[in-house]
Design a protein around this motif. Structure first.
Motif, PDB file in Angstrom:
ATOM      1  N   GLU A   4       0.832  -1.197   0.000  1.00 47.44           N
ATOM      2  CA  GLU A   4       0.000   0.000   0.000  1.00 47.44           C
ATOM      3  C   GLU A   4       0.874   1.257   0.000  1.00 47.44           C
ATOM      4  O   GLU A   4       1.875   1.343   0.709  1.00 47.44           O
ATOM      5  N   ALA A   5       0.480   2.232  -0.805  1.00 52.96           N
ATOM      6  CA  ALA A   5       1.231   3.486  -0.880  1.00 52.96           C
ATOM      7  C   ALA A   5       1.157   4.221   0.451  1.00 52.96           C
ATOM      8  O   ALA A   5       0.134   4.202   1.127  1.00 52.96           O
ATOM      9  N   ARG A   6       2.256   4.853   0.789  1.00 51.82           N
ATOM     10  CA  ARG A   6       2.310   5.627   2.022  1.00 51.82           C
ATOM     11  C   ARG A   6       3.221   6.829   1.826  1.00 51.82           C
ATOM     12  O   ARG A   6       4.134   6.800   1.016  1.00 51.82           O
ATOM     13  N   VAL A   7       2.956   7.851   2.580  1.00 54.22           N
ATOM     14  CA  VAL A   7       3.809   9.029   2.603  1.00 54.22           C
ATOM     15  C   VAL A   7       4.883   8.785   3.653  1.00 54.22           C
ATOM     16  O   VAL A   7       4.570   8.358   4.765  1.00 54.22           O
ATOM     17  N   VAL A   8       6.135   9.000   3.299  1.00 56.98           N
ATOM     18  CA  VAL A   8       7.234   8.825   4.246  1.00 56.98           C
ATOM     19  C   VAL A   8       7.662  10.208   4.717  1.00 56.98           C
ATOM     20  O   VAL A   8       7.933  11.097   3.904  1.00 56.98           O
ATOM     21  N   TYR A   9       7.690  10.395   6.024  1.00 56.66           N
ATOM     22  CA  TYR A   9       7.989  11.691   6.613  1.00 56.66           C
ATOM     23  C   TYR A   9       9.109  11.512   7.634  1.00 56.66           C
ATOM     24  O   TYR A   9       8.907  10.903   8.682  1.00 56.66           O
ATOM     25  N   ASP A  10      10.276  12.038   7.327  1.00 53.64           N
ATOM     26  CA  ASP A  10      11.462  11.891   8.169  1.00 53.64           C
ATOM     27  C   ASP A  10      11.587  13.104   9.083  1.00 53.64           C
ATOM     28  O   ASP A  10      11.880  14.208   8.627  1.00 53.64           O
ATOM     29  N   LEU A  11      11.368  12.889  10.363  1.00 57.48           N
ATOM     30  CA  LEU A  11      11.449  13.961  11.349  1.00 57.48           C
ATOM     31  C   LEU A  11      12.582  13.722  12.347  1.00 57.48           C
ATOM     32  O   LEU A  11      12.557  14.237  13.465  1.00 57.48           O
ATOM     33  N   ARG A  12      13.569  12.959  11.924  1.00 58.32           N
ATOM     34  CA  ARG A  12      14.709  12.707  12.800  1.00 58.32           C
ATOM     35  C   ARG A  12      15.433  14.013  13.110  1.00 58.32           C
ATOM     36  O   ARG A  12      15.555  14.879  12.248  1.00 58.32           O
ATOM     37  N   GLY A  13      15.880  14.132  14.347  1.00 57.79           N
ATOM     38  CA  GLY A  13      16.619  15.310  14.780  1.00 57.79           C
ATOM     39  C   GLY A  13      15.753  16.393  15.392  1.00 57.79           C
ATOM     40  O   GLY A  13      16.277  17.336  15.978  1.00 57.79           O
ATOM     41  N   LEU A  14      14.436  16.289  15.258  1.00 60.43           N
ATOM     42  CA  LEU A  14      13.537  17.288  15.837  1.00 60.43           C
ATOM     43  C   LEU A  14      13.120  16.874  17.244  1.00 60.43           C
ATOM     44  O   LEU A  14      12.910  15.699  17.518  1.00 60.43           O
ATOM     45  N   LYS A  15      12.984  17.851  18.099  1.00 59.31           N
ATOM     46  CA  LYS A  15      12.597  17.603  19.488  1.00 59.31           C
ATOM     47  C   LYS A  15      11.154  18.042  19.726  1.00 59.31           C
ATOM     48  O   LYS A  15      10.620  18.881  19.011  1.00 59.31           O
ATOM     49  N   CYS A  16      10.575  17.480  20.762  1.00 59.65           N
ATOM     50  CA  CYS A  16       9.222  17.793  21.194  1.00 59.65           C
ATOM     51  C   CYS A  16       9.063  19.305  21.324  1.00 59.65           C
ATOM     52  O   CYS A  16       9.959  19.952  21.870  1.00 59.65           O
ATOM     53  N   GLU A  37       4.084   7.334   7.177  1.00 57.61           N
ATOM     54  CA  GLU A  37       5.130   6.691   7.977  1.00 57.61           C
ATOM     55  C   GLU A  37       6.028   7.791   8.510  1.00 57.61           C
ATOM     56  O   GLU A  37       6.650   8.519   7.739  1.00 57.61           O
ATOM     57  N   VAL A  38       6.071   7.928   9.827  1.00 60.33           N
ATOM     58  CA  VAL A  38       6.830   8.989  10.486  1.00 60.33           C
ATOM     59  C   VAL A  38       8.020   8.367  11.205  1.00 60.33           C
ATOM     60  O   VAL A  38       7.852   7.430  11.990  1.00 60.33           O
ATOM     61  N   THR A  39       9.205   8.898  10.939  1.00 59.13           N
ATOM     62  CA  THR A  39      10.413   8.450  11.622  1.00 59.13           C
ATOM     63  C   THR A  39      10.937   9.596  12.467  1.00 59.13           C
ATOM     64  O   THR A  39      11.059  10.722  11.989  1.00 59.13           O
ATOM     65  N   THR A  40      11.209   9.304  13.735  1.00 61.04           N
ATOM     66  CA  THR A  40      11.669  10.346  14.652  1.00 61.04           C
ATOM     67  C   THR A  40      12.734   9.802  15.599  1.00 61.04           C
ATOM     68  O   THR A  40      12.778   8.605  15.867  1.00 61.04           O
ATOM     69  N   THR A  41      13.560  10.703  16.076  1.00 57.91           N
ATOM     70  CA  THR A  41      14.568  10.343  17.082  1.00 57.91           C
ATOM     71  C   THR A  41      14.214  10.918  18.447  1.00 57.91           C
ATOM     72  O   THR A  41      14.928  10.675  19.412  1.00 57.91           O
ATOM     73  N   ASP A  42      13.141  11.671  18.533  1.00 56.31           N
ATOM     74  CA  ASP A  42      12.719  12.268  19.795  1.00 56.31           C
ATOM     75  C   ASP A  42      12.217  11.177  20.736  1.00 56.31           C
ATOM     76  O   ASP A  42      11.257  10.479  20.426  1.00 56.31           O
ATOM     77  N   PRO A  43      12.847  11.012  21.910  1.00 53.16           N
ATOM     78  CA  PRO A  43      12.414   9.946  22.823  1.00 53.16           C
ATOM     79  C   PRO A  43      10.981  10.134  23.324  1.00 53.16           C
ATOM     80  O   PRO A  43      10.321   9.156  23.679  1.00 53.16           O
ATOM     81  N   LEU A  44      10.481  11.346  23.353  1.00 57.40           N
ATOM     82  CA  LEU A  44       9.113  11.583  23.811  1.00 57.40           C
ATOM     83  C   LEU A  44       8.065  11.237  22.760  1.00 57.40           C
ATOM     84  O   LEU A  44       6.870  11.175  23.075  1.00 57.40           O
ATOM     85  N   ALA A  45       8.482  10.972  21.542  1.00 58.12           N
ATOM     86  CA  ALA A  45       7.534  10.639  20.473  1.00 58.12           C
ATOM     87  C   ALA A  45       6.752   9.368  20.789  1.00 58.12           C
ATOM     88  O   ALA A  45       5.610   9.241  20.350  1.00 58.12           O
ATOM     89  N   VAL A  46       7.324   8.443  21.553  1.00 56.22           N
ATOM     90  CA  VAL A  46       6.600   7.212  21.893  1.00 56.22           C
ATOM     91  C   VAL A  46       5.380   7.505  22.762  1.00 56.22           C
ATOM     92  O   VAL A  46       4.461   6.691  22.822  1.00 56.22           O
ATOM     93  N   ILE A  47       5.358   8.652  23.400  1.00 54.45           N
ATOM     94  CA  ILE A  47       4.191   9.096  24.161  1.00 54.45           C
ATOM     95  C   ILE A  47       3.348  10.050  23.316  1.00 54.45           C
ATOM     96  O   ILE A  47       2.132   9.916  23.235  1.00 54.45           O
TER      97      ILE A  47
END
Length: 78
Positions: A4-16, A37-47
């Motif tokens: 299935e097609a999806r939009v890939v959105y790379d938000l690595r390096g951004l903070k809450c 599909e969102v990719t992040t390195t922010d540890p608070l993103a899991v919440i």
């Protein structure tokens, strides 16, 4: 679903709160039922990302840890 097609959105390096704010803004441009599909390195993103999905009525289809962060698959509400 893997094909299935999806939009890939790379938000690595951004903070809450930027990952949620940028995801919300990007999702506003997508049609109902779209996958992002969102990719992040922010540890608070899991919440924050699951809370955002719950509050806005989107479905969090997947939340997986990846090296240095997390990847979220979100389906926009219909």
């Amino acid at each position: 679903m893997p094909d299935e097609a999806r939009v890939v959105y790379d938000l690595r390096g951004l903070k809450c709160p930027l990952p949620v704010l940028k995801t919300r803004k990007r999702m506003a441009t997508l049609g109902p039922g779209a996958l992002i599909e969102v990719t992040t390195t922010d540890p608070l993103a899991v919440i924050d990302i699951p809370h955002f999905c719950n509050e806005d009525g989107h479905r969090l289809e997947e939340a997986i840890p990846i090296e240095g962060g997390h990847r979220f698959l979100i389906r926009k509400r219909a």
